[in-house]
Scaffold this motif. Structure first.
Motif, PDB file in Angstrom:
ATOM      1  N   LEU A 209       0.830  -1.209   0.000  1.00 18.59           N
ATOM      2  CA  LEU A 209       0.000   0.000   0.000  1.00 18.59           C
ATOM      3  C   LEU A 209       0.869   1.265   0.000  1.00 18.59           C
ATOM      4  CD1 LEU A 209      -3.038   0.612   0.009  1.00 18.59           C
ATOM      5  CD2 LEU A 209      -2.909   0.800   2.504  1.00 18.59           C
ATOM      6  N   ILE A 210       1.965   1.236   0.754  1.00 19.54           N
ATOM      7  CA  ILE A 210       2.880   2.380   0.753  1.00 19.54           C
ATOM      8  C   ILE A 210       3.478   2.572  -0.631  1.00 19.54           C
ATOM      9  CG2 ILE A 210       5.107   3.217   1.612  1.00 19.54           C
ATOM     10  CD1 ILE A 210       4.396   2.003   4.320  1.00 19.54           C
ATOM     11  N   ALA A 211       3.878   1.465  -1.259  1.00 18.92           N
ATOM     12  CA  ALA A 211       4.457   1.556  -2.598  1.00 18.92           C
ATOM     13  C   ALA A 211       3.438   2.080  -3.608  1.00 18.92           C
ATOM     14  CB  ALA A 211       4.980   0.192  -3.030  1.00 18.92           C
ATOM     15  N   LEU A 212       2.187   1.647  -3.468  1.00 16.63           N
ATOM     16  CA  LEU A 212       1.138   2.045  -4.410  1.00 16.63           C
ATOM     17  C   LEU A 212       0.722   3.504  -4.206  1.00 16.63           C
ATOM     18  CD1 LEU A 212      -0.973   1.300  -6.574  1.00 16.63           C
ATOM     19  CD2 LEU A 212      -2.459   0.497  -4.726  1.00 16.63           C
ATOM     20  N   ILE A 213       0.319   3.844  -2.990  1.00 16.06           N
ATOM     21  CA  ILE A 213      -0.152   5.205  -2.719  1.00 16.06           C
ATOM     22  C   ILE A 213       1.027   6.183  -2.674  1.00 16.06           C
ATOM     23  CG2 ILE A 213      -1.375   6.686  -1.102  1.00 16.06           C
ATOM     24  CD1 ILE A 213      -3.141   4.668  -2.572  1.00 16.06           C
ATOM     25  N   GLY A 214       2.128   5.759  -2.063  1.00 13.18           N
ATOM     26  CA  GLY A 214       3.302   6.616  -2.030  1.00 13.18           C
ATOM     27  C   GLY A 214       3.810   6.936  -3.422  1.00 13.18           C
ATOM     28  N   GLY A 215       3.672   5.959  -4.327  1.00 13.27           N
ATOM     29  CA  GLY A 215       4.096   6.179  -5.702  1.00 13.27           C
ATOM     30  C   GLY A 215       3.252   7.209  -6.431  1.00 13.27           C
ATOM     31  N   ARG A 216       2.085   7.527  -5.880  1.00 14.09           N
ATOM     32  CA  ARG A 216       1.239   8.580  -6.457  1.00 14.09           C
ATOM     33  C   ARG A 216       1.493   9.923  -5.786  1.00 14.09           C
ATOM     34  NH1 ARG A 216      -4.717   5.661  -6.378  1.00 14.09           N
ATOM     35  NH2 ARG A 216      -4.180   3.756  -7.521  1.00 14.09           N
ATOM     36  N   ILE A 217       1.440   9.929  -4.445  1.00 10.98           N
ATOM     37  CA  ILE A 217       1.451  11.212  -3.759  1.00 10.98           C
ATOM     38  C   ILE A 217       2.836  11.826  -3.630  1.00 10.98           C
ATOM     39  CG2 ILE A 217      -0.652  10.621  -2.511  1.00 10.98           C
ATOM     40  CD1 ILE A 217       1.007  10.163  -0.004  1.00 10.98           C
ATOM     41  N   VAL A 218       3.877  11.003  -3.468  1.00  9.38           N
ATOM     42  CA  VAL A 218       5.210  11.587  -3.264  1.00  9.38           C
ATOM     43  C   VAL A 218       5.666  12.364  -4.502  1.00  9.38           C
ATOM     44  CG1 VAL A 218       7.616  11.154  -2.689  1.00  9.38           C
ATOM     45  CG2 VAL A 218       5.812   9.820  -1.572  1.00  9.38           C
ATOM     46  N   PRO A 219       5.649  11.768  -5.712  1.00  8.90           N
ATOM     47  CA  PRO A 219       6.062  12.565  -6.874  1.00  8.90           C
ATOM     48  C   PRO A 219       5.091  13.700  -7.184  1.00  8.90           C
ATOM     49  CG  PRO A 219       5.227  10.429  -7.583  1.00  8.90           C
ATOM     50  CD  PRO A 219       5.355  10.374  -6.091  1.00  8.90           C
ATOM     51  N   SER A 220       3.788  13.489  -6.932  1.00  8.85           N
ATOM     52  CA  SER A 220       2.800  14.529  -7.219  1.00  8.85           C
ATOM     53  C   SER A 220       3.007  15.751  -6.329  1.00  8.85           C
ATOM     54  CB  SER A 220       1.390  13.977  -7.034  1.00  8.85           C
ATOM     55  OG  SER A 220       0.414  14.978  -7.220  1.00  8.85           O
TER      56      SER A 220
END
Length: 423
Positions: A209-220
């Motif tokens: 979940l961290i990889a999935l959601i983090g992969g959206r919000i961190v670069p955004s």
């Protein structure tokens, strides 16, 4: 002049499709939100407050046992209880708060609020309290604990299906997390023996979940902030095939760890996944936003995910202990990302500027100290109990600061509600 209705925590966007029954449901939810106390106007409010409070309470109980208090009168297996409550209690509440806030944004539907939200939070709370009482039969505890996550997944899934949204994998992860919680509770009570698949599966699911959601919000969030500062040069891009490949590799590595724990094949896969996530993180250019604590802490949390996977791989080669690697993922990746998301989301959804105060920055420093000290305790380079005391004190201080600063925000109306009321 007619007084304007007070704003709520989510925009009044129309449900889809535009059928009479859906319109009635929309109006019902609007009334619930308007009539509810502020704490029940958005899922992030009670669940972030609960996550912060339980992080402090549960770890205090664990530290009391660790340093000499006989908690056997309260808890049959303190180690298993600590592991379960940090993962399914603390992290489970934070995940619920995030999902209940994110899904309305994804779907354009109003959030669950009022009595329905209170009931959902009450179910989570019962899952924390009942196991500590004489009524805490293993089966009853398992049904309460896992049932909360499964009910949450059902409610979120209904919203996503009705809107035709693509975030079904997030709901599937939450449902699987509920099953893992149930299995772990049953194994703790001696009802079944599933070879620790419950807590291991729960940890793997949160990492995904961290990889999935983090992969959206961190670069955004990084891209948005850099653009707002007028920074020149290439900005972080949205996910592409490289990110998908790393996600697949990470999923395969964690499945291997679940199926063949300690095997050399799982070790190599975990090392590869950890390196892959480090490369993914590097593409997001975190060093360029070091001056923005709200963004920088997200990069720090994702960095712990990479480190935790690599350490888990090294554990397969007996170079470090698995406990050390697990704490890099839990105290490091999970706790850091939770604190980062809870602080940022609370500021944004209560109408406050996205700026980290001195107290918030100090809480970020403290959670990092807690993670580093707990990992170092597993390396036996210093007295482990001293390092665990440092880690425990820093953890408790971090979440105490969160509760002191963000508790009033979560309990109170949005700032712009006060503005409307004065006009």
């Amino acid at each position: 002049m007619k007084r304007a209705s007070p704003p709520v925590d989510q925009p009044h966007t129309a449900d889809r499709p535009n059928m009479t029954t859906n319109t009635e449901r929309l109006e019902l939810r609007r009334r619930r939100m308007a009539q509810s106390p502020p704490i029940l106007r958005g899922g992030f409010r009670p669940f972030f407050l609960g996550a912060g409070a339980w992080a402090l309470i549960a770890l205090t109980i664990w530290l009391a046992f660790l340093f000499g208090w006989d908690s056997a009168r309260l808890i049959d297996d303190p180690v298993a209880w600590h592991r379960h409550e940090m993962l399914f209690g603390f992290a489970g509440a934070a995940i619920a708060g995030f999902a209940l806030t994110a899904v309305p944004n994804w779907t354009g539907r109003l959030p669950i609020a009022g009595g329905a939200l209170a009931g959902l939070f009450g179910l989570w709370l019962m899952g924390r309290i009942v196991p500590l009482t004489t009524a805490g039969h293993p089966v009853a505890s398992a049904l309460l604990d896992g049932g909360f996550q499964i009910l949450l997944a059902f409610l979120l899934g209904r919203e996503i299906v009705r809107s035709g949204n693509r975030n079904v994998p997030v709901v599937a992860i939450i449902a699987a997390f509920g099953i893992a919680s149930t299995l772990d509770r049953l194994e703790m009570g001696g009802v079944v023996d599933v070879g620790a698949i419950g807590w291991r599966g729960g940890l793997a699911l949160v990492a995904v979940l961290i990889a999935l959601i983090g992969g959206r919000i961190v670069p955004s969030f990084t891209r948005n902030w850099l653009a707002s500062q007028g920074c020149e040069g290439r900005l972080p891009a949205q996910a592409d095939r490289f990110d998908l490949a790393i996600m697949v590799l990470g999923g395969m590595a964690l499945l291997s760890w679940l199926a063949l724990p300690g095997s050399l094949s799982s070790g190599w896969l975990l090392l590869g996944a950890g390196i892959g996530h480090a490369l993914r993180l590097a593409r997001w250019q975190g060093w360029r936003c070091a001056s923005n604590a709200l963004v920088a802490i997200l990069h720090m949390g994702y960095g712990w995910l990479s480190a935790g996977l690599m350490l888990l791989g090294l554990a397969a080669f007996d170079l470090v202990t698995e406990t050390l690697a697990v704490h890099a993922l839990t105290t490091g990746a999970i706790a850091t990302m939770i604190l980062a998301v809870m602080t940022r989301a609370t500021l944004g959804h209560t109408g406050r500027p996205l700026m980290a105060s001195g107290i918030t920055k100090l809480s970020y420093v403290l959670i990092t100290v807690a993670a580093v000290a707990r990992v170092l305790a597993g390396l036996a380079i210093a007295p482990s109990h001293a390092l665990m005391a440092v880690a425990g004190a820093a953890w408790c201080a971090a979440f105490t600061l969160f509760l002191l600063e963000y508790g009033p925000m979560l309990w109170s109306p949005r700032l712009d509600e006060h503005k409307v009321a004065r006009t």
